[in-house]
Design a protein around this motif. Structure first.
Motif, PDB file in Angstrom:
ATOM      1  N   LYS A 201       0.827  -1.206   0.000  1.00  0.00           N
ATOM      2  CA  LYS A 201       0.000   0.000   0.000  1.00  0.00           C
ATOM      3  C   LYS A 201       0.862   1.257   0.000  1.00  0.00           C
ATOM      4  O   LYS A 201       0.574   2.224  -0.727  1.00  0.00           O
ATOM      5  CB  LYS A 201      -0.920  -0.015   1.220  1.00  0.00           C
ATOM      6  CG  LYS A 201      -1.998   1.054   1.183  1.00  0.00           C
ATOM      7  CD  LYS A 201      -3.023   0.824   2.279  1.00  0.00           C
ATOM      8  CE  LYS A 201      -4.171   1.830   2.156  1.00  0.00           C
ATOM      9  NZ  LYS A 201      -5.229   1.582   3.171  1.00  0.00           N
ATOM     10  N   ASN A 204       2.356   1.702  -3.519  1.00  0.00           N
ATOM     11  CA  ASN A 204       1.383   2.243  -4.470  1.00  0.00           C
ATOM     12  C   ASN A 204       1.086   3.712  -4.182  1.00  0.00           C
ATOM     13  O   ASN A 204       0.903   4.512  -5.110  1.00  0.00           O
ATOM     14  CB  ASN A 204       0.093   1.423  -4.422  1.00  0.00           C
ATOM     15  CG  ASN A 204       0.284   0.018  -4.952  1.00  0.00           C
ATOM     16  OD1 ASN A 204       1.154  -0.225  -5.795  1.00  0.00           O
ATOM     17  ND2 ASN A 204      -0.514  -0.925  -4.462  1.00  0.00           N
ATOM     18  N   SER A 205       1.058   4.074  -2.898  1.00  0.00           N
ATOM     19  CA  SER A 205       0.778   5.460  -2.527  1.00  0.00           C
ATOM     20  C   SER A 205       1.877   6.396  -3.018  1.00  0.00           C
ATOM     21  O   SER A 205       1.596   7.492  -3.523  1.00  0.00           O
ATOM     22  CB  SER A 205       0.631   5.568  -1.007  1.00  0.00           C
ATOM     23  OG  SER A 205       0.405   6.903  -0.609  1.00  0.00           O
ATOM     24  N   LEU A 207       3.814   5.907  -5.562  1.00  0.00           N
ATOM     25  CA  LEU A 207       3.732   6.001  -7.023  1.00  0.00           C
ATOM     26  C   LEU A 207       2.598   6.931  -7.441  1.00  0.00           C
ATOM     27  O   LEU A 207       2.739   7.716  -8.394  1.00  0.00           O
ATOM     28  CB  LEU A 207       3.528   4.611  -7.622  1.00  0.00           C
ATOM     29  CG  LEU A 207       4.686   3.610  -7.444  1.00  0.00           C
ATOM     30  CD1 LEU A 207       4.304   2.251  -8.017  1.00  0.00           C
ATOM     31  CD2 LEU A 207       5.968   4.129  -8.085  1.00  0.00           C
ATOM     32  N   GLU A 208       1.478   6.854  -6.733  1.00  0.00           N
ATOM     33  CA  GLU A 208       0.344   7.727  -7.048  1.00  0.00           C
ATOM     34  C   GLU A 208       0.679   9.200  -6.824  1.00  0.00           C
ATOM     35  O   GLU A 208       0.159  10.075  -7.525  1.00  0.00           O
ATOM     36  CB  GLU A 208      -0.858   7.332  -6.183  1.00  0.00           C
ATOM     37  CG  GLU A 208      -1.461   5.984  -6.555  1.00  0.00           C
ATOM     38  CD  GLU A 208      -2.499   5.526  -5.548  1.00  0.00           C
ATOM     39  OE1 GLU A 208      -2.757   6.298  -4.578  1.00  0.00           O
ATOM     40  OE2 GLU A 208      -3.047   4.422  -5.709  1.00  0.00           O
ATOM     41  N   ARG A 209       1.541   9.468  -5.864  1.00  0.00           N
ATOM     42  CA  ARG A 209       1.919  10.853  -5.561  1.00  0.00           C
ATOM     43  C   ARG A 209       3.116  11.316  -6.385  1.00  0.00           C
ATOM     44  O   ARG A 209       3.655  12.398  -6.153  1.00  0.00           O
ATOM     45  CB  ARG A 209       2.212  10.998  -4.067  1.00  0.00           C
ATOM     46  CG  ARG A 209       0.976  10.797  -3.197  1.00  0.00           C
ATOM     47  CD  ARG A 209       1.305  10.977  -1.725  1.00  0.00           C
ATOM     48  NE  ARG A 209       0.122  10.774  -0.894  1.00  0.00           N
ATOM     49  CZ  ARG A 209      -0.799  11.690  -0.624  1.00  0.00           C
ATOM     50  NH1 ARG A 209      -0.675  12.916  -1.146  1.00  0.00           N
ATOM     51  NH2 ARG A 209      -1.836  11.412   0.137  1.00  0.00           N
ATOM     52  N   GLY A 210       3.535  10.492  -7.322  1.00  0.00           N
ATOM     53  CA  GLY A 210       4.607  10.892  -8.223  1.00  0.00           C
ATOM     54  C   GLY A 210       6.004  10.769  -7.647  1.00  0.00           C
ATOM     55  O   GLY A 210       6.950  11.381  -8.166  1.00  0.00           O
TER      56      GLY A 210
END
Length: 369
Positions: A201, A204-205, A207-210
């Motif tokens: 988690k 993935n977090s 990666l989502e925030r760049g």
């Protein structure tokens, strides 16, 4: 002329006869002994007794006050040290208390962060309490360092939901930017404690925030997935690593190990070939997993080639490498080759261990070694 002489070395009197009085002078030879003549039972004898003013007594009496004084000084010094240690022991907590009490609404951000760093080495609970004080005094705006310290404390306490909320607050309220230093400590704790769900988690977090992963991120995640034998997540992370053009040798080792355990030997060989194509330099662990990948499927010629390449690369094989070969030869019932490897151990200075003998016995039972 006969006399009693006192032997200093023996510490006793001895009777000596035929000594001339002109040659014998007890006061010269034994300056610390005083000689008196007396009559006892009709015999004329010389009785020697220690003088009260002897040299030895004078020396002893001269040293005695110094020894007493020296011992007294040592005792005093020890008492002073003990008193000083007690004083210092009392002062340390007092200094910390003063430092915390001195922090108020007018204190600077640097001072607050300094105290927070000190508390982070002492107690997670105190760190989080002081972090809340900083928040109430408005010291967290664009203060990413304080948030990182608080997140590490929450990670050690495994308060993941609270950490997730804190990251959201960090971005939306305090106007801080998240980076790799925010997520790597969280992933590190998950990898150490085998928490696959939260480790994934956090990955993935980020990666989502760049936030792009680095070699440490990939290494921790691959180690986590190897321990849990999570093939799908390992493959995803490995492919993502290559897309970022990162070279994490531990990631290659983990993939080879997972495929070998799963019996996917062709996949293991693909990873080995990818390593060569990506020009990744193997370490000891990687050489061993390559060796195991070929030995487990009975490809001992390839395994021997890996061992040779390992030696040529300047890495000395350990007992694990030779145990792997012995196990491999046992699987294909090659008695002579297994015995040959076993006999080589003494020549190269390696001592067989429990695994070595177990592999030989299993090979003997299974393949009549």
């Amino acid at each position: 002329m006969s006399r009693f002489l006192f032997d200093v070395r023996r510490g006793e009197f001895s009777y000596v006869s035929g000594i001339s009085s002109s040659k014998f002078n007890p006061k010269v030879r034994l300056s610390h002994i005083k000689v008196h003549s007396s009559k006892h039972d009709g015999d004329s004898r010389s009785v020697s007794e220690l003088s009260d003013k002897s040299h030895t007594t004078r020396v002893s009496n001269a040293r005695l006050p110094n020894l007493v004084t020296s011992r007294r000084d040592n005792v005093c010094r020890k008492k002073k040290r003990n008193v000083w240690n007690r004083v210092v022991g009392i002062q340390k907590p007092a200094r910390r208390k003063v430092a915390l009490s001195a922090i108020g609404p007018n204190s600077g951000v640097e001072m607050c962060n300094s105290v927070l760093k000190r508390l982070a080495k002492i107690s997670d609970e105190k760190t989080l309490d002081f972090f809340e004080r900083m928040k109430s005094n408005g010291k967290l705006t664009r203060n990413a360092d304080a948030y990182r310290l608080a997140l590490r404390a929450l990670a050690r306490r495994e308060e993941w939901c609270r950490a997730e909320s804190l990251i959201q607050e960090m971005v939306s309220l305090s106007e801080c930017e998240v980076d790799i230093q925010v997520f790597n400590p969280l992933i590190y704790v998950c990898a150490k404690r085998g928490n696959v769900d939260w480790g994934t988690k956090w990955f993935n977090s980020m990666l989502e925030r760049g936030v792009e992963p680095n070699v440490s991120t990939i290494g921790m995640l691959m180690n986590l997935y190897q321990k849990s034998s999570d093939l799908s997540q390992a493959e995803y992370t490995f492919s993502l690593m290559r897309s970022y053009k990162l070279k994490c040798v531990n990631a290659y080792s983990s993939m080879i190990t997972i495929y070998t355990r799963s019996g996917l030997y062709a996949k293991s060989e693909e990873i080995i070939n990818l390593m060569r194509r990506d020009k990744v330099i193997p370490n000891l662990e990687n050489w061993l997993v390559q060796l195991n990948a070929y030995s487990q499927q009975g490809k001992l010629e390839e395994a021997e080639a890996i061992l040779k390449s390992m030696i040529e690369a300047g890495i000395s094989p350990n007992i694990v490498a030779y145990n792997t070969l012995i196990t491999g030869y046992g699987k294909i019932s090659n008695a002579n080759a297994a015995k040959s490897i076993f006999q080589q151990l003494e020549c190269i200075g390696l001592v067989p261990d429990e695994t070595t003998y177990r592999s030989m016995i299993e090979g003997f039972v299974g393949g009549q070694l």
